[in-house]
Design a protein around this motif. Structure first.
Motif, PDB file in Angstrom:
ATOM      1  N   GLU A   1      -6.502 -22.063  -3.818  1.00  9.80           N
ATOM      2  CA  GLU A   1      -6.139 -22.807  -5.021  1.00  9.80           C
ATOM      3  C   GLU A   1      -4.637 -23.070  -5.060  1.00  9.80           C
ATOM      4  O   GLU A   1      -4.200 -24.180  -5.413  1.00  9.80           O
ATOM      5  CB  GLU A   1      -6.580 -22.032  -6.266  1.00  9.80           C
ATOM      6  CG  GLU A   1      -8.088 -22.033  -6.501  1.00  9.80           C
ATOM      7  CD  GLU A   1      -8.511 -21.058  -7.585  1.00  9.80           C
ATOM      8  OE1 GLU A   1      -7.678 -20.781  -8.487  1.00  9.80           O
ATOM      9  OE2 GLU A   1      -9.648 -20.559  -7.537  1.00  9.80           O
TER      10      GLU A   1
ATOM     11  N   ARG B   1     -19.386 -25.709  -4.281  1.00 10.35           N
ATOM     12  CA  ARG B   1     -19.663 -26.711  -5.324  1.00 10.35           C
ATOM     13  C   ARG B   1     -19.617 -26.070  -6.706  1.00 10.35           C
ATOM     14  O   ARG B   1     -20.214 -25.040  -6.954  1.00 10.35           O
ATOM     15  CB  ARG B   1     -21.020 -27.364  -5.101  1.00 10.35           C
ATOM     16  CG  ARG B   1     -21.012 -28.345  -3.943  1.00 10.35           C
ATOM     17  CD  ARG B   1     -22.168 -29.345  -4.050  1.00 10.35           C
ATOM     18  NE  ARG B   1     -21.950 -30.468  -3.160  1.00 10.35           N
ATOM     19  CZ  ARG B   1     -21.236 -31.537  -3.466  1.00 10.35           C
ATOM     20  NH1 ARG B   1     -20.672 -31.625  -4.650  1.00 10.35           N
ATOM     21  NH2 ARG B   1     -21.081 -32.521  -2.604  1.00 10.35           N
ATOM     22  N   GLY B   2     -18.859 -26.702  -7.584  1.00 12.63           N
ATOM     23  CA  GLY B   2     -18.718 -26.193  -8.937  1.00 12.63           C
ATOM     24  C   GLY B   2     -17.624 -25.164  -9.096  1.00 12.63           C
ATOM     25  O   GLY B   2     -17.353 -24.711 -10.214  1.00 12.63           O
ATOM     26  N   SER B   3     -16.971 -24.793  -7.993  1.00 20.01           N
ATOM     27  CA  SER B   3     -15.895 -23.798  -8.055  1.00 20.01           C
ATOM     28  C   SER B   3     -14.583 -24.460  -8.461  1.00 20.01           C
ATOM     29  O   SER B   3     -14.447 -25.690  -8.401  1.00 20.01           O
ATOM     30  CB  SER B   3     -15.731 -23.138  -6.683  1.00 20.01           C
ATOM     31  OG  SER B   3     -15.218 -24.078  -5.738  1.00 20.01           O
ATOM     32  N   PRO B   4     -13.574 -23.659  -8.864  1.00 17.60           N
ATOM     33  CA  PRO B   4     -12.260 -24.237  -9.155  1.00 17.60           C
ATOM     34  C   PRO B   4     -11.682 -25.000  -7.963  1.00 17.60           C
ATOM     35  O   PRO B   4     -10.994 -26.014  -8.151  1.00 17.60           O
ATOM     36  CB  PRO B   4     -11.409 -23.002  -9.494  1.00 17.60           C
ATOM     37  CG  PRO B   4     -12.382 -22.009 -10.031  1.00 17.60           C
ATOM     38  CD  PRO B   4     -13.627 -22.217  -9.219  1.00 17.60           C
TER      39      PRO B   4
ATOM     40  N   HIS C   1     -13.397 -26.661  -5.693  1.00 17.39           N
ATOM     41  CA  HIS C   1     -14.102 -27.943  -5.684  1.00 17.39           C
ATOM     42  C   HIS C   1     -13.490 -28.882  -6.720  1.00 17.39           C
ATOM     43  O   HIS C   1     -13.277 -30.082  -6.461  1.00 17.39           O
ATOM     44  CB  HIS C   1     -15.583 -27.715  -5.975  1.00 17.39           C
ATOM     45  CG  HIS C   1     -16.406 -28.950  -5.911  1.00 17.39           C
ATOM     46  ND1 HIS C   1     -17.464 -29.180  -6.762  1.00 17.39           N
ATOM     47  CD2 HIS C   1     -16.343 -30.049  -5.112  1.00 17.39           C
ATOM     48  CE1 HIS C   1     -18.007 -30.357  -6.487  1.00 17.39           C
ATOM     49  NE2 HIS C   1     -17.346 -30.895  -5.488  1.00 17.39           N
ATOM     50  N   GLY C   2     -13.172 -28.337  -7.891  1.00 16.00           N
ATOM     51  CA  GLY C   2     -12.547 -29.152  -8.929  1.00 16.00           C
ATOM     52  C   GLY C   2     -11.183 -29.677  -8.509  1.00 16.00           C
ATOM     53  O   GLY C   2     -10.840 -30.836  -8.786  1.00 16.00           O
TER      54      GLY C   2
ATOM     55  N   ARG D   1     -11.671 -32.528  -6.044  1.00 25.67           N
ATOM     56  CA  ARG D   1     -12.051 -33.753  -6.748  1.00 25.67           C
ATOM     57  C   ARG D   1     -10.817 -34.400  -7.391  1.00 25.67           C
ATOM     58  O   ARG D   1     -10.667 -35.627  -7.367  1.00 25.67           O
ATOM     59  CB  ARG D   1     -13.111 -33.446  -7.812  1.00 25.67           C
ATOM     60  CG  ARG D   1     -14.486 -33.130  -7.225  1.00 25.67           C
ATOM     61  CD  ARG D   1     -15.444 -32.669  -8.317  1.00 25.67           C
ATOM     62  NE  ARG D   1     -15.665 -33.721  -9.292  1.00 25.67           N
ATOM     63  CZ  ARG D   1     -16.627 -34.628  -9.215  1.00 25.67           C
ATOM     64  NH1 ARG D   1     -17.443 -34.635  -8.177  1.00 25.67           N
ATOM     65  NH2 ARG D   1     -16.779 -35.532 -10.148  1.00 25.67           N
ATOM     66  N   ARG D   2      -9.957 -33.571  -7.948  1.00 30.66           N
ATOM     67  CA  ARG D   2      -8.725 -34.089  -8.549  1.00 30.66           C
ATOM     68  C   ARG D   2      -7.835 -34.727  -7.480  1.00 30.66           C
ATOM     69  O   ARG D   2      -7.228 -35.775  -7.714  1.00 30.66           O
ATOM     70  CB  ARG D   2      -7.991 -32.943  -9.237  1.00 30.66           C
ATOM     71  CG  ARG D   2      -6.662 -33.342  -9.872  1.00 30.66           C
ATOM     72  CD  ARG D   2      -6.015 -32.137 -10.515  1.00 30.66           C
ATOM     73  NE  ARG D   2      -4.573 -32.294 -10.620  1.00 30.66           N
ATOM     74  CZ  ARG D   2      -3.734 -31.294 -10.865  1.00 30.66           C
ATOM     75  NH1 ARG D   2      -4.193 -30.065 -11.031  1.00 30.66           N
ATOM     76  NH2 ARG D   2      -2.430 -31.528 -10.935  1.00 30.66           N
TER      77      ARG D   2
ATOM     78  N   GLU E   1      -9.330 -38.004  -6.262  1.00 31.03           N
ATOM     79  CA  GLU E   1      -9.289 -38.989  -7.336  1.00 31.03           C
ATOM     80  C   GLU E   1      -7.993 -39.784  -7.301  1.00 31.03           C
ATOM     81  O   GLU E   1      -7.934 -40.920  -7.796  1.00 31.03           O
ATOM     82  CB  GLU E   1      -9.461 -38.294  -8.687  1.00 31.03           C
ATOM     83  CG  GLU E   1      -9.272 -39.180  -9.927  1.00 31.03           C
ATOM     84  CD  GLU E   1     -10.230 -40.370  -9.979  1.00 31.03           C
ATOM     85  OE1 GLU E   1      -9.886 -41.363 -10.658  1.00 31.03           O
ATOM     86  OE2 GLU E   1     -11.315 -40.313  -9.359  1.00 31.03           O
TER      87      GLU E   1
END
Length: 207
Positions: free
Chosen positions: A67, A123-126, A128-129, A132-133, A136
């Motif tokens: 992270e 998937r669905g973990s911080p 993964h988030g 995606r950011r 994006e």
């Protein structure tokens, strides 16, 4: 017995960062499976018990290391995009930043690909988030390009995103596996040219 003095928030952050840096060194050198809490504690020059005051287990330490890495990458990419002017320059900034990280921090990138992307809890973990950011950023640049008339309006933004990031990861993984370097400036320019101008040669019409 006198009570132990309470840590200031600054001291707590410093300790946390010290543990992250030690974990990063050990994970990069040995991989997640072979690394141990004891080795990380020794590198950080703390006791094993202190680590558990900040992290529940070794998996939580890996997640925190990744992270921290991704947050730095996102900040770097956002800054590069903000400084660029126009669609083409912003696109090249994203590509160059992504490849530059592979070129300059290959051990960390290899750790991320090897240990996290195929994890069952990805998937669905911080993490993964954060990914995606990060991706994006490209989607937003392309949508702005469509709105400005620089990109064809029927473009599938998600398809381009997956194609570009998947292609860069494939290219970088081959370079990491072989020990070859990545000429990120040159490759970024070539990829930008291919994406904005196409690869087909249109011959002049015969009279």
């Amino acid at each position: 017995m006198f009570p132990l003095p309470r840590l200031t928030e600054t001291r707590r952050r410093d300790r946390h960062q010290n543990l992250l840096e030690a974990a990063r060194v050990i994970f990069q050198a040995k991989g997640y499976a072979a690394a141990s809490i004891s080795e990380i504690a020794k590198t950080a020059q703390v006791s094993d018990g202190l680590i558990y005051r900040y992290f529940s287990d070794k998996r939580a330490m890996l997640a925190a290391v990744l992270e921290d890495f991704l947050e730095g990458l996102i900040a770097q990419a956002e800054s590069a995009v903000d400084e660029a002017e126009g669609f083409r320059a912003k696109l090249e900034a994203i590509i160059r930043t992504n490849l530059q990280v592979y070129a300059q921090d290959p051990e960390m990138c290899a750790l991320f690909i090897r240990e996290q992307r195929d994890a069952s809890d990805y998937r669905g973990s911080p993490i993964h988030g954060l990914m995606r950011r990060y991706t994006e950023l490209l989607s937003a640049v392309v949508r702005d390009g469509i709105a400005a008339g620089d990109v064809r309006p029927d473009l599938d933004v998600r398809l381009l995103r997956d194609f570009l990031f998947g292609g860069m990861e494939h290219l970088a993984w081959n370079a990491l596996a072989s020990g070859a370097g990545i000429a990120f400036e040159n490759i970024a320019a070539q990829l930008t040219e291919m994406l904005t101008s196409g690869i087909a040669y249109t011959a002049p019409e015969k009279r």
